[in-house]
Design a protein around this motif. Structure first.
Motif, PDB file in Angstrom:
ATOM      1  N   LYS A  53       0.421  -1.216  -0.228  1.00  0.00           N
ATOM      2  CA  LYS A  53       0.235  -0.049   0.112  1.00  0.00           C
ATOM      3  C   LYS A  53       1.086   1.112  -0.133  1.00  0.00           C
ATOM      4  CE  LYS A  53      -4.061  -2.118   2.071  1.00  0.00           C
ATOM      5  NZ  LYS A  53      -5.242  -1.568   3.207  1.00  0.00           N
ATOM      6  N   LEU A  54       1.821   1.338  -0.946  1.00  0.00           N
ATOM      7  CA  LEU A  54       2.922   2.530  -0.732  1.00  0.00           C
ATOM      8  C   LEU A  54       2.388   3.490  -1.779  1.00  0.00           C
ATOM      9  CD1 LEU A  54       6.676   1.640  -0.049  1.00  0.00           C
ATOM     10  CD2 LEU A  54       5.434   2.674   1.044  1.00  0.00           C
ATOM     11  N   ASP A  55       1.288   2.719  -1.957  1.00  0.00           N
ATOM     12  CA  ASP A  55       1.132   3.901  -3.521  1.00  0.00           C
ATOM     13  C   ASP A  55      -0.067   4.965  -3.048  1.00  0.00           C
ATOM     14  OD1 ASP A  55      -0.827   1.064  -3.033  1.00  0.00           O
ATOM     15  OD2 ASP A  55      -2.115   2.500  -4.499  1.00  0.00           O
ATOM     16  N   LEU A  56      -0.159   4.935  -1.728  1.00  0.00           N
ATOM     17  CA  LEU A  56      -1.200   5.766  -1.126  1.00  0.00           C
ATOM     18  C   LEU A  56      -0.241   7.100  -0.835  1.00  0.00           C
ATOM     19  CD1 LEU A  56      -3.458   2.863   0.798  1.00  0.00           C
ATOM     20  CD2 LEU A  56      -3.531   3.961  -1.361  1.00  0.00           C
ATOM     21  N   TYR A  57       0.789   7.008   0.010  1.00  0.00           N
ATOM     22  CA  TYR A  57       1.945   7.885   0.070  1.00  0.00           C
ATOM     23  C   TYR A  57       1.977   9.298  -0.894  1.00  0.00           C
ATOM     24  CZ  TYR A  57       3.246   6.084   4.813  1.00  0.00           C
ATOM     25  OH  TYR A  57       3.557   5.332   5.925  1.00  0.00           O
ATOM     26  N   SER A 106      11.235   6.708   0.017  1.00  0.00           N
ATOM     27  CA  SER A 106      12.790   6.309   1.231  1.00  0.00           C
ATOM     28  C   SER A 106      12.854   6.474   2.878  1.00  0.00           C
ATOM     29  CB  SER A 106      14.427   6.916   0.553  1.00  0.00           C
ATOM     30  OG  SER A 106      14.922   6.719  -1.049  1.00  0.00           O
ATOM     31  N   GLU A 107      12.140   7.313   2.751  1.00  0.00           N
ATOM     32  CA  GLU A 107      12.361   7.995   4.412  1.00  0.00           C
ATOM     33  C   GLU A 107      10.962   6.520   4.753  1.00  0.00           C
ATOM     34  OE1 GLU A 107      12.633  12.586   4.566  1.00  0.00           O
ATOM     35  OE2 GLU A 107      10.387  11.778   3.761  1.00  0.00           O
ATOM     36  N   VAL A 108      10.073   6.328   4.000  1.00  0.00           N
ATOM     37  CA  VAL A 108       8.646   5.672   5.091  1.00  0.00           C
ATOM     38  C   VAL A 108      10.018   4.213   4.570  1.00  0.00           C
ATOM     39  CG1 VAL A 108       6.727   4.238   4.012  1.00  0.00           C
ATOM     40  CG2 VAL A 108       7.298   6.349   3.548  1.00  0.00           C
ATOM     41  N   LEU A 109       9.989   4.393   3.963  1.00  0.00           N
ATOM     42  CA  LEU A 109      11.189   2.748   4.536  1.00  0.00           C
ATOM     43  C   LEU A 109      12.384   2.428   4.883  1.00  0.00           C
ATOM     44  CD1 LEU A 109      12.029   2.168  -0.059  1.00  0.00           C
ATOM     45  CD2 LEU A 109      10.583   0.500   1.579  1.00  0.00           C
ATOM     46  N   LYS A 141       9.388   9.054 -10.288  1.00  0.00           N
ATOM     47  CA  LYS A 141      10.425   7.501 -10.438  1.00  0.00           C
ATOM     48  C   LYS A 141      10.200   7.802  -8.976  1.00  0.00           C
ATOM     49  CE  LYS A 141      13.172   9.241 -13.850  1.00  0.00           C
ATOM     50  NZ  LYS A 141      15.091   9.817 -14.095  1.00  0.00           N
ATOM     51  N   GLU A 142       9.612   8.190  -8.330  1.00  0.00           N
ATOM     52  CA  GLU A 142       9.631   7.523  -6.841  1.00  0.00           C
ATOM     53  C   GLU A 142       8.351   6.629  -6.043  1.00  0.00           C
ATOM     54  OE1 GLU A 142       9.867   9.428  -3.225  1.00  0.00           O
ATOM     55  OE2 GLU A 142      12.010   9.572  -3.924  1.00  0.00           O
TER      56      GLU A 142
END
Length: 533
Positions: free
Chosen positions: A302-306, A314-317, A375-376
């Motif tokens: 669900k990283l596409d929700l950011y 990178s900060e989320v990871l 690209k993010e």
């Protein structure tokens, strides 16, 4: 002058030869690794080097497979140790097929003991062992969507309740149609379905249903190559069936036959249930070296929700890594993903003609544009894949760009193909090599068993021709013994000749020849990598 360490490793036999400056390592050296898999000790390499040499000028020459060298190089680079790769030439590409050919040859050969039903069963069992990927998660992580994305089909339903109550096993057989057997809590088959659908699966999370066995296509693997099984495990908060909780925790136990795909919700990392599961994961990752580390794949879904303008991927990871490390998991393999985007590309956008006015289609098209433009959201660039596997992903992306296939590009960016590569990598590096070793060991152990030797000795002893030769020799010797003039002379000759030992040596030679025949067929012609320079 640099110390030169030469490492020759065969993953199919778990054989490691190590020399230091051309000399065998000492008996008490840590480099005496025995029959361990390289990944079970290679993370200790810097420690071994420091203890053995106490110097930094070290060079390692590695002779083996590329995948194993990449593991060694990763550790060596971190310790500033120079490495050189000398690739092994594998005589047989498809070792499983070659083993099958040798097995059939042996079944038509002269050694009856290798044609017995129990040997055939042992071979078939070793050949057909399932390799499981246990999918583990807590509530609202998108576990079902991840499984569906790996299947390329919407088959597993999502539940609003606390967690899945049934255990679902999906075994790959490359068939486009999915079939299922549904079992109750007592192991009885409740129903069989020849064409399984999402609608069927939506009705199965009932109290009297314990397990569902599904067979169909898992697109990223070949059923002829790997007996892969995706296992949807119940969550730890499933109060309905305590046995299912045990099943989930057993999946985390240290077993090289099981990869654990741990799904995390990027928007909601910390949960009490996660803490319970992760403590068990951390405990299991403490033993087994890099192999244990590799078998746990963390999917940050669900990283596409950011919104990358507010917080970068990178900060989320980094936050996810900190969270896992706070639960005792060091340097976790975290794969960012948007399973829903991947699934939508494979399903509602799979048709050449789509209805742009449909809300789901509209949202899916928007995600494709979002992933390709920003690209993010090129999640494949964040995946901790080995170099050779990352190169495969890069090649697929290059081909999609060349073909102007925007959906394929977005699918690669979704992160799901990187996860598929991680699973395939583990299968090739650990499961397949273990399978081949298991098959060969089945023959070797049987051939060298006491029963086999006893039967071969008995067959030799019952050979009339040899018995007659022995009888004549004994008769001749006894005759001369009875001749007083020759008695002393022939008694001395008997002592030096030892007819019993001579016959025993003859029997043992035949046994050794039989062993050599089978061993050479199995090891040299099939799966003993011919490590030729």
């Amino acid at each position: 002058m640099a110390k030169k360490i030469f490492i020759k490793y065969n993953p199919y036999r778990l054989q490691t030869e190590i020399t230091i400056d051309g000399k065998p390592v000492k008996q008490n050296s840590k480099f005496n690794v025995g029959e361990k898999r390289l990944q079970e000790w290679i993370d200790k390499l810097p420690e071994y080097v420091e203890e053995e040499f106490n110097k930094s000028d070290i060079e390692i020459v590695f002779y083996g497979t590329k995948l194993d060298y990449e593991d060694l190089k990763e550790i060596a680079d971190e310790a500033n140790i120079k490495t050189e790769y000398r690739p092994a030439k594998e005589g047989v590409a498809n070792k499983e097929a070659a083993i099958q050919a040798v097995f059939e040859k042996i079944q038509n050969g002269p050694i009856d003991d290798l044609k017995s039903p129990d040997v055939i069963r042992a071979f078939k069992q070793a050949q057909s062992n399932d390799f499981e990927v246990s999918v583990v998660a807590t509530m609202s992580s998108g576990k079902s969507t991840v499984i569906n994305a790996l299947l390329g089909k919407k088959l597993m339903p999502s539940y609003n309740q606390a967690c899945t109550a049934t255990i679902t096993r999906i075994k790959d057989n490359d068939s486009n149609e999915y079939t299922a057997k549904v079992f109750d809590n007592d192991g009885n088959v409740l129903k069989e379905i020849s064409r399984l659908t999402y609608e069927h699966m939506s009705t199965f999370n009932k109290e009297n249903i314990s397990k569902i066995q599904v067979e169909g296509d898992i697109p990223f693997v070949d059923a002829n190559d790997t007996n892969l099984v995706l296992v949807d495990t119940p969550g730890p908060n499933n109060a309905r069936n305590k046995k299912h909780q045990t099943t989930t925790f057993n999946a985390l136990n240290d077993s090289p036959k099981t990869v654990v795909l741990y799904i995390l919700n990027a928007t909601q990392l910390a949960t009490n249930d996660d803490n319970v599961l992760l403590s068990s994961v951390a405990e299991n990752m403490k033993s087994g070296g890099k192999r244990s580390h590799d078998r746990f794949i963390f999917v940050l879904n669900k990283l596409d929700l950011y919104n990358p303008k507010e917080e970068s991927i990178s900060e989320v990871l980094d936050k996810a890594k900190e969270y896992l490390e706070s639960n005792g998991i060091k340097n976790p393999n975290i794969y960012p993903a948007s399973a829903l985007t991947a699934l939508n590309i494979q399903t509602i956008l799979a048709s050449e003609v789509v209805d742009d006015d449909d809300d789901e289609v509209y949202d899916a098209i928007g995600k494709v544009k979002k992933f390709n433009k920003n690209k993010e959201f090129h999640f494949e660039n964040y995946a901790p894949l080995q170099k050779s596997r990352q190169e495969r992903i890069d090649l697929k992306l290059k081909q999609a760009i060349s073909n102007n296939d925007i959906k394929k590009q977005a699918f690669i960016h979704s992160g799901i193909p990187s996860i598929e590569e991680a699973i395939s990598l583990y299968v090739e590096k650990y499961a397949k090599t273990a399978k081949i070793k298991n098959i060969v060991d089945t023959f070797e152990n049987r051939l060298e068993s006491a029963d086999t030797l006893a039967k071969l000795q008995k067959q030799m002893a019952s050979n009339k021709e040899e018995q007659e030769k022995l009888a004549k020799k004994i008769e001749f010797i006894e005759k001369n013994i009875n001749d007083g003039n020759q008695a002393k002379k022939y008694k001395e000759k008997i002592e030096s000749l030892n007819a019993d030992k001579e016959l025993e040596d003859g029997k043992n030679k035949i046994i050794r020849d039989a062993q050599k025949l089978v061993r050479e067929s199995l090891l040299n012609a099939v799966c003993k990598i011919k490590l030729e320079k």
